[in-house]
Write an enzyme that holds these catalytic residues in place. Structure first.
Site, mmCIF file in Angstrom:
data_model
loop_
_atom_site.group_PDB
_atom_site.id
_atom_site.type_symbol
_atom_site.label_atom_id
_atom_site.label_comp_id
_atom_site.label_asym_id
_atom_site.label_seq_id
_atom_site.Cartn_x
_atom_site.Cartn_y
_atom_site.Cartn_z
ATOM 1 N N ALA A 88 0.892 -1.300 0.056
ATOM 2 C CA ALA A 88 0.085 -0.048 -0.221
ATOM 3 C C ALA A 88 0.846 1.326 -0.020
ATOM 4 O O ALA A 88 2.101 1.250 0.614
ATOM 5 C CB ALA A 88 -1.033 -0.050 1.265
ATOM 6 N N GLY B 81 -0.266 -5.126 1.056
ATOM 7 C CA GLY B 81 -1.384 -4.919 0.247
ATOM 8 C C GLY B 81 -1.392 -5.647 -0.993
ATOM 9 O O GLY B 81 -2.455 -6.398 -1.334
ATOM 10 N N GLU C 80 -2.027 -9.413 -0.254
ATOM 11 C CA GLU C 80 -3.438 -9.599 0.355
ATOM 12 C C GLU C 80 -4.231 -9.657 -0.874
ATOM 13 O O GLU C 80 -5.248 -10.159 -0.794
ATOM 14 C CB GLU C 80 -3.674 -8.266 1.141
ATOM 15 C CG GLU C 80 -3.030 -8.702 2.734
ATOM 16 C CD GLU C 80 -3.524 -7.297 3.470
ATOM 17 O OE1 GLU C 80 -2.976 -6.136 3.070
ATOM 18 O OE2 GLU C 80 -4.277 -7.839 4.499
ATOM 19 N N GLU D 90 4.122 -5.323 7.042
ATOM 20 C CA GLU D 90 3.459 -4.230 7.677
ATOM 21 C C GLU D 90 4.082 -4.076 9.079
ATOM 22 O O GLU D 90 4.109 -2.951 9.604
ATOM 23 C CB GLU D 90 1.973 -4.577 7.776
ATOM 24 C CG GLU D 90 1.180 -4.217 6.413
ATOM 25 C CD GLU D 90 1.226 -5.243 5.600
ATOM 26 O OE1 GLU D 90 2.060 -6.431 5.817
ATOM 27 O OE2 GLU D 90 0.597 -5.563 4.633
#
Ligand code: NAI
Length: 728
Positions: A77, A123, A126, A148
């Site tokens: 992200a 992300g 994910e 993260e």
């Protein structure tokens, strides 16, 4: 192969879609204006709309999701997006939007296959996890992971729920709690990806997989055979499916975590909590916990500090090291390495194996050269053992190094780095010899740890080419390189050394010359304060524990043993001569040196170094007798940590005020990467900003009133406190 139907492409800002005649839609993510795809604020909405359209399209049976970039799937992200989140609720909402978009992919009713080439992180992973199958390229640039935690966050788009369900809790926790990145072969072994293929056929294989899955769902194929669980799976079931097994697993994980983080890092604990909730109460409850905890973490001071480090290192990667933008680094095709000892060996390794620049090492005699070559070979062999490189790579790397006992073959090196003994006359001699053997524009970089570069440059016929490159031991592991410039150092020389340092894999800061440069200078009063505490009767292990609780990886006394008590004493005297009182060591500390205590290297220090004491720390109680103190608990742990830390912080502020540092950013990165300043506190300057300059000044003055001039506040601290200003 089926043909593409070029006319039915859809295009949004970040996605291109190719609808093929065979019913497979290939979605290519290609965020405009950047080389790496990241998930930005618009992602969830765009992605949602696109998949909504594909879901409704009757002629689309299956979808392949891939990247339109050359070498990146999705690198994670865009964390600057999180800066917009002012409250935990804002961040929870960001997470919820991501979760929602990926939930809809998972429940699309049509198979979605991720084709992964390049970094697939955070992300990005994910997104891949929400797909129904994953095919990855075998390329070395393909890396998968959920980093993260390193930013003080947790995977907030379903990762804490989907990963354990896909690969098992233990492996999932390992990935999420360390944030490590794995290659596609390892990902295949742990079941994270279904297939690994060469990049050249990645898309074709993903399309085929999508077709197969679509066929299976339409009932074309028989639905598989009965799967018998293996031993690993049985153990996993026992641990996760029954409440007691789960309790054991999570209690154990939490205990290990606590031992490591000492409660300073909330993110790993919240990752455990999200996973545990999902297993106990189901997927939806898990997602609810995930987004709530994500919200809490995003606005935590720890995440703010860790993210600031991330931004700082990103900025440093782009920094040439000089202010003049017109100056560029010159190419380096060969490096000469003088002195192949502990440091020289390490520098030769990072130059040849990481930067891939040929190195010629020179030592006094053949034994010295051999030692250097062996040092490099050992590191290379370890990487070979761990299968990080192939046998061919290893042999190729070794051909990048040659050795000599004279200056033969050094004439065409653009940079000569010296790491001979720490002795100014010797440094001057090798400098003169180097200049006789090389050209006027050959850079001479010294790895001295305590001699001012300006003094070394006094022996030079062209001081503009003389610079300091201060590496840390062990060179192949320590991330920082401190580059030191004098008044005379030419900008192109600095820029060239900064570029080499980065190529060697280092985070590079450039500081101005001065006694102790930056890192040694701020480390000295930190260790010195520990010595004062010791002479007041604070026990060795209490001092170290207090600082480790504060967040340092090792305590100052243990560190003194590692660096060498003799080295510490010697450097301390140099700093005392330059900076006066505030570097004054307590009376009696010399007795340690007189007692031939050098620390770990001669097995005589503050701790015992028996053969079988591996990992165990036992204080050598005889130091108390030697120093004439009786250990007591008079000074509280919080004061121990605060006094040592304030010494480091105050000295760092001196360095900024005097122009040794170019910016608070460099000071924070230098302290964290070079000396282990607690990352979650963001570095000395971020620490002051967080606590408040006024409050910090009050504490420093409080200690000055009790302990005297060594706590005299730096002028710039006083200025910041008076003006209510911050460093950032
Ligand atoms: P070391 O003693 O392991 O290695 C020094 C090497 O220089 C030896 O191999 C020696 O044979 C060689 N040498 C001596 N005279 C020479 C000459 N005229 N020509 C070529 N080679 C010669 O020492 P170490 O620890 O590698 O330190 C080297 C330098 O790096 C020193 O200036 C030290 O202050 C600095 N340094 C050391 C750090 C450490 O943690 N050990 C950290 C940062 C800097």
């Amino acid at each position: 192969m089926t043909t593409k139907n070029e006319n039915s492409g859809t295009k949004t800002e970040s996605f291109r879609v190719e609808r093929r005649d065979d019913g497979v839609a290939v979605v290519l993510m290609d965020v405009p204006g950047v080389t790496m795809n990241t998930l930005n604020a618009r992602f969830a909405d765009e992605f949602d709309a696109l998949f909504g359209e594909l879901s409704a399209a009757d002629d689309v049976r299956a979808i392949v999701f891939a990247s339109g970039k050359a070498d990146s799937f999705i690198a994670g992200a865009d964390i600057s997006m999180l800066e917009a989140a002012k409250t935990a609720a804002d961040a929870t909402e960001i997470s919820q939007r991501g979760q929602g978009a990926l939930n809809r992919v998972e429940a699309l009713g049509k198979p979605v296959v991720a084709a992964i080439h390049g970094p697939c992180l955070g992300g990005g992973l994910e997104v891949a996890l929400a797909c129904h199958a994953r095919v990855a390229s075998d390329h070395r640039k393909t890396k998968l992971g959920l980093p993260e935690v390193q930013l003080g966050l947790l995977p907030g788009a379903g990762g804490t729920q989907r990963l354990p369900r896909l690969i098992g809790v233990q492996k999932a926790l390992d990935l999420m709690l360390t944030g490590k990145q794995i290659d596609s072969k390892r990902a295949k072994r742990m079941g994270l990806v279904d297939e690994v293929v060469p990049n050249a056929i990645l898309l074709d294989v993903a399309i085929e997989t999508a077709q197969k899955l679509a066929g299976r769902e339409a009932g074309d194929e028989q639905g598989g055979h009965m799967h018998l669980p293996d031993a690993d799976e049985l153990q996993e079931l026992a641990l996760t499916k029954n409440p007691l097994g789960r309790k054991v697993l999570f209690d154990q994980a939490e205990k290990q975590l606590r031992a490591k983080t000492r409660g300073n890092y909330p993110a790993p604990e919240k990752i455990l909590e999200a996973v545990r909730t999902g297993l106990a109460d189901g997927f939806d409850a898990g997602l609810e916990a995930e987004r709530r905890l994500f919200g809490e973490l995003t606005v935590s001071p720890e995440a703010a500090a860790l993210m600031s480090i991330f931004f700082a290192t990103t900025a440093l990667k782009k920094d040439s090291g000089v202010d003049d933008e017109k100056v560029t680094a010159r190419p380096v095709t060969k490096v000469g390495m003088l002195g192949a000892g502990l440091m020289g060996g390490g520098i030769a390794y990072v130059t040849s194996s990481i930067a891939k620049v040929p190195v010629r090492i020179k030592d006094r005699d053949h034994d010295g050269v051999l030692r250097g070559l062996r040092y490099v070979r050992e590191i290379v062999d370890k990487r070979l053992e761990r299968r990080r490189i192939t046998k061919l790579d290893a042999d190729r790397l070794m051909t990048m190094i040659s050795g000599t006992t004279s200056y033969d073959g050094l004439g065409d090196a653009e940079i000569i780095i010296e790491a001979v003994f720490e002795d100014i006359e010797l440094k001057h001699r090798v400098l003169r010899d180097t200049e006789a053997a090389t050209g006027k524009e050959t850079i001479f970089a010294s790895n001295t740890s305590s001699l001012p570069i300006t003094r070394i440059a006094e022996g030079s016929a062209h001081p503009e080419t003389v610079i300091g490159m201060h590496y840390f031991s062990p060179v192949h592991k320590m991330p920082l390189l401190e580059i030191i410039t004098t008044e005379a150092t030419a900008d192109w020389v600095t820029a060239t050394c900064v570029a080499l340092g980065k190529a060697q894999g280092k985070t590079v800061i450039v500081v101005r010359d001065g006694v102790g440069f930056y890192t040694t200078r701020i480390l000295a009063p930190f260790m010195n304060e520990a010595a004062h505490l010791l002479s007041e009767g604070a026990a060795v292990d209490r001092i170290d524990d207090a600082l480790m609780d504060f967040g340092y990886p090792v305590g100052p006394i243990k560190l003194t043993d590692e660096v060498g008590i003799d080295v510490g004493a010697k450097v301390g005297k140099i700093l005392l001569a330059e900076f006066g009182e505030r570097m004054q060591a307590p009376a009696g500390i010399d007795k340690l040196v007189q007692d031939d205590r050098k620390g770990r290297k001669n097995g005589r220090g503050f701790y015992l170094y028996g053969d079988d004491k591996k990992g165990e720390r036992v204080v050598d109680e005889s130091v108390y007798t030697l120093l004439g103190v009786k250990p007591n608990n008079k000074v509280p742990s919080a004061e121990i940590a605060e006094r040592c830390t304030l010494q480091m912080v105050n000295e760092a502020i001196h360095c900024l005020g005097e122009g040794i540092l170019r910016s608070p950013r460099d000071g924070d990165i230098g302290a964290i990467f070079g000396l282990g300043f607690p990352p979650f506190r963001g570095g000395p300057f971020r620490y002051v900003d967080t606590v408040g300059a006024k409050q910090v000044l009050e504490r420093v003055e409080h200690y000055r009133d009790r302990y005297g001039a060594r706590f005299e506040p730096a002028p710039l601290l006083v200025e910041k406190a008076r003006g209510g200003a911050t460093f950032y």
